[in-house]
Design a protein around this motif. Structure first.
Motif, PDB file in Angstrom:
ATOM      1  N   ASN A 153       0.822  -1.216   0.000  1.00 59.62           N
ATOM      2  CA  ASN A 153       0.000   0.000   0.000  1.00 59.62           C
ATOM      3  C   ASN A 153       0.854   1.262   0.000  1.00 59.62           C
ATOM      4  OD1 ASN A 153      -2.325  -1.465  -0.078  1.00 59.62           O
ATOM      5  ND2 ASN A 153      -2.785  -1.290   2.094  1.00 59.62           N
ATOM      6  N   MET A 192       2.102   1.636  -3.587  1.00 56.96           N
ATOM      7  CA  MET A 192       1.101   2.085  -4.563  1.00 56.96           C
ATOM      8  C   MET A 192       0.511   3.442  -4.222  1.00 56.96           C
ATOM      9  SD  MET A 192      -0.776  -1.426  -5.463  1.00 56.96           S
ATOM     10  CE  MET A 192      -1.124  -1.722  -3.762  1.00 56.96           C
ATOM     11  N   ILE A 245      -1.349   4.187  -1.640  1.00 58.79           N
ATOM     12  CA  ILE A 245      -2.615   4.140  -0.912  1.00 58.79           C
ATOM     13  C   ILE A 245      -2.390   4.643   0.517  1.00 58.79           C
ATOM     14  CG2 ILE A 245      -4.386   2.570  -0.007  1.00 58.79           C
ATOM     15  CD1 ILE A 245      -3.885   0.910  -2.615  1.00 58.79           C
ATOM     16  N   LEU A 246      -1.217   4.355   1.062  1.00 58.01           N
ATOM     17  CA  LEU A 246      -0.862   4.866   2.389  1.00 58.01           C
ATOM     18  C   LEU A 246       0.283   5.870   2.263  1.00 58.01           C
ATOM     19  CD1 LEU A 246      -0.792   1.585   4.508  1.00 58.01           C
ATOM     20  CD2 LEU A 246      -2.531   3.368   4.577  1.00 58.01           C
TER      21      LEU A 246
END
Lengths: 408, 289
Positions: free
Chosen positions: B45, B48, B50-51
């Motif tokens: 994550n 990518m 996302i975090l």
């Protein structure tokens, strides 16, 4: 740029397909359309049922009395209705073969309800409007003298509103009264939108697709925008479908179109309306305001869908919100906290237009219905911003990272 | 292509989910191995976007991913854990939708979808609803969508979870076929998933990278630490229960054991070659069992 627009349109079409293009949705829509048709038929017949047994008499009288209101027509009506009125309440209830309907008393009520009262209202409306105009002008002058500029301006607007108002002709408006007071279709539209929209955002969480969205180029703001566009398209399309069904069904049942070109205040409920337009235009306006109200309700449904984790929770919370809004609108009367944020005030649009009320906005009189529309639109805009923020803030890493450098 | 993680860290409520993770990945299959909660998904994550990391940087071909903007997203293909996708979409519709999301020009979408569905053996299921697909077919659809933009980096999060053995083997072969000229990161806690296809293993435990190396190098490290023992008794002797037993099989009246131990655990024990599961067990302890 062209490619971007095409991509956005394709995304929107897919969002429409995802949330609304299911067999269940089509079946639900068909069932609600049928229910609405039945309810329209029932409402219309409740309104006209009393005199349904005498269509021939009504047709003959209406053919003569409809159109321009002339002295001859009034004299003819009074030649039949006048003697009945004089003898009321001592009229016979027994069957009378010479009566137009069943008995003398039925004749009295038949003429009173279908012709005398509406023609009397139409005929005297001009006098009533002149009185209001004169009084408003006098009050405006008085307030001006007293230095009360707000009330002076308010009365000036009132005088302008009522100046020159008159009803030129008499037409059958019973089906329009049914249409004006008909709210069932609005409720069905809201239920359908609730059913369709409660899953728009939350489904992505339930299916795990939000993770894929976040790792694709158009999975972020473009997808949120497409969801908004698809939801707006759906709610507008459904509203137009149901409100058109109301309008056309009642016309088919009433079989008369002539009053559409009459001024809006031909309906007694709209005697003091601030609208200055034909009845046809007024119904278009009411439809547009209702649709706007539905759209604003949909923004709340989308917000809930964005905040919860399960479709069922989204449905329940949205339903509770909807009931709350309906209850506040029904029970709240003129003033209750948060009235300007309640989209149901727009969905039940007729109540905005029955009174020529004003709101004091920074010392200026602004029409009540305009402030309501503005208030609800602003509320919906805030809700949309929260949804955008919510969806943006969850893309924490990549997008925010670009704005804020993270050091080791 | 080269991906470099430098001191990547992420904390949840004051506790490190990933601590100071540094690694360099080049073309090949990377098995990200760890117990549940080891930090595998957190790492993916973070990668990518996302975090947001609490510290550290990620570079692709020496370029920080922050400076790549959304172009970075077209370089990765991602298959999330337990994807459901949209049950009402057909396979072809879903692939087309993913093409729109990935902003693939329209003229390329149809041939690419056709080619990928053929590669994952779903061309005959193109008209089938996603909801009607088996778990294995859905995973194959997942890898097909991940490959749509022909990414340089393919990220697969627990891709074989819930698949039957036949589908699992089929899926592993598929991953190998896609691994040419790209980086494949395969996060899993199922050792056989990566044992035969990963060129490198990244062993994560409690947010820390414990080991990185080829499966052979990792198993070689355990030479003299894995022991086989055959006993005639039906139960494990009392003096062996303190050792980590990686496998126990009954044979007639007796038992066959594989034991992890730095020293010879039993006079009759024979040193044997370790497998990857034992490497995992050795480094991650009892939690891995």
């Amino acid at each position: 740029m062209k490619e971007r627009i095409i991509s956005f349109c394709r995304l929107t079409l897919y969002e429409l397909r995802k949330a609304f293009g299911t067999v269940w949705m089509a079946v639900f829509l068909a069932v609600l359309l049928l229910a609405n048709g039945w309810r329209l038929y029932d409402s219309y017949h409740q309104e006209v049922a009393k005199w349904e047994d005498y269509p021939q008499v009504y047709q003959e009288c209406y053919a003569y009395l409809s159109g321009s209101i002339t002295t001859d027509k009034i004299n003819s009506l009074m030649s039949v209705y006048g003697p009945l009125q004089e003898r009321f309440p001592n009229l016979s209830r027994e069957y009378d073969p010479n009566a137009y309907t069943y008995s003398e008393e039925d004749d009295y009520f038949f003429f009173w309800e279908l012709f005398y009262e509406p023609i009397y209202y139409d005929y005297l409306y001009q006098n009533h409007a002149v009185q209001i105009t004169t009084q408003a002008r006098e009050l405006a002058a008085l307030y001006q003298e007293l230095g009360n500029s707000y009330d002076a301006a308010r009365n000036e607007i009132l005088a302008q509103d009522f100046a020159g108002r008159w009803v030129p002709s008499f037409g059958d408006t019973r089906h329009y009264e049914v249409l004006l007071n008909y709210d069932f279709s609005s409720m069905l539209v809201l239920v359908l939108c609730l059913f369709a929209l409660c899953g728009v955002f939350v489904t992505e969480k339930e299916t795990g697709m939000y993770m894929l969205h976040r790792t694709t180029r158009l999975g972020g703001p473009a997808t949120v925008g497409a969801k908004f566009a698809a939801s707006a398209f759906f709610s507008i399309a459904v509203s137009v479908l149901f409100f058109t069904q109301d309008f056309l069904t009642l016309h088919l049942l009433g079989q008369r179109w002539e009053a559409l070109s009459d001024p809006v205040y031909v309906l007694w409920q709209l005697e003091y309306t601030p609208l200055r337009m034909s009845l046809g235009m007024a119904f278009l306006t009411l439809g547009a305001v209702k649709t706007l109200g539905v759209l604003c309700c949909c923004c709340f449904f989308l917000l809930v869908s964005c905040l919860v984790k399960r479709v069922l929770s989204s449905f329940m919370v949205s339903m509770a919100l909807l009931f709350g809004a309906v209850a506040a609108q029904n029970l709240g009367g003129v003033g209750y906290p948060g009235k300007w944020c309640n989209p149901m005030e727009l969905v039940i649009a007729r109540e905005l237009f029955t009174q020529d009320d004003f709101v004091n906005l920074f010392g200026h009189p602004v029409r009540y219905f305009l402030t309501m529309i503005l208030g609800v639109i602003l509320t919906a805009a805030v809700v949309c911003l929260v949804i955008l923020y919510r969806n943006r803030s969850t893309r924490a890493g990549l997008l925010e990272g670009r704005r804020r450098h993270v050091s080791v | 292509m080269e991906v470099r993680f430098e001191g990547l860290s992420k904390k949840y409520r004051g506790k490190y989910a990933l601590k100071n993770f540094s690694a360099t990945l080049e073309n090949g299959v990377y098995g990200l191995l760890g117990t549940n909660g080891a930090g595998k998904t957190t790492l993916l994550n973070l990668f990518m976007g996302i975090l947001k990391p609490d510290g550290g940087e990620i570079y692709i071909d020496n370029e920080n991913i922050r400076s790549l903007g959304t172009d970075f997203l077209s370089r990765i293909g991602y298959l999330p854990q337990y994807p459901q996708f949209y049950r009402d979409f057909t396979v072809a519709e879903f692939m087309d939708y993913m093409c729109v999301l990935k902003d693939i020009p329209r003229q390329y979408t149809k041939p690419r979808i056709r080619g990928l569905l053929h590669r994952v053996n779903l061309d005959e299921a193109a008209g089938k609803k996603v909801g009607a697909l088996s778990g294995g077919m859905r995973q194959r659809l997942g890898i097909a969508q991940a490959m749509l933009s022909n990414p340089g980096i393919l990220i697969l999060d627990e891709p074989t979870a819930g698949l039957d053995p036949r589908e699992r083997i089929r899926f592993r072969n598929l991953i190998s076929s896609f691994a040419e000229d790209r980086i494949v990161i395969l996060a899993t806690h199922i050792v056989p998933d990566i044992e035969f296809i990963a060129s490198q293993i990244l062993l994560l435990h409690e947010g820390v990278l414990l080991k990185q190396g080829s499966p052979k190098a990792l198993t070689d490290e355990l030479t003299g630490k894995v022991w086989a023992l055959e006993l005639d008794t039906p139960d494990v002797p009392r003096d062996l229960i303190h050792h980590t037993i990686s496998n126990m099989a009954r044979e007639g009246e007796g038992i066959r054991l594989r034991i992890l131990s730095d020293t010879k655990p039993h006079p009759e024990a024979q040193a044997v070659t370790a497998n990857l599961e034992e490497v995992f067990l050795y480094h991650c302890g009892e939690e891995a069992m």
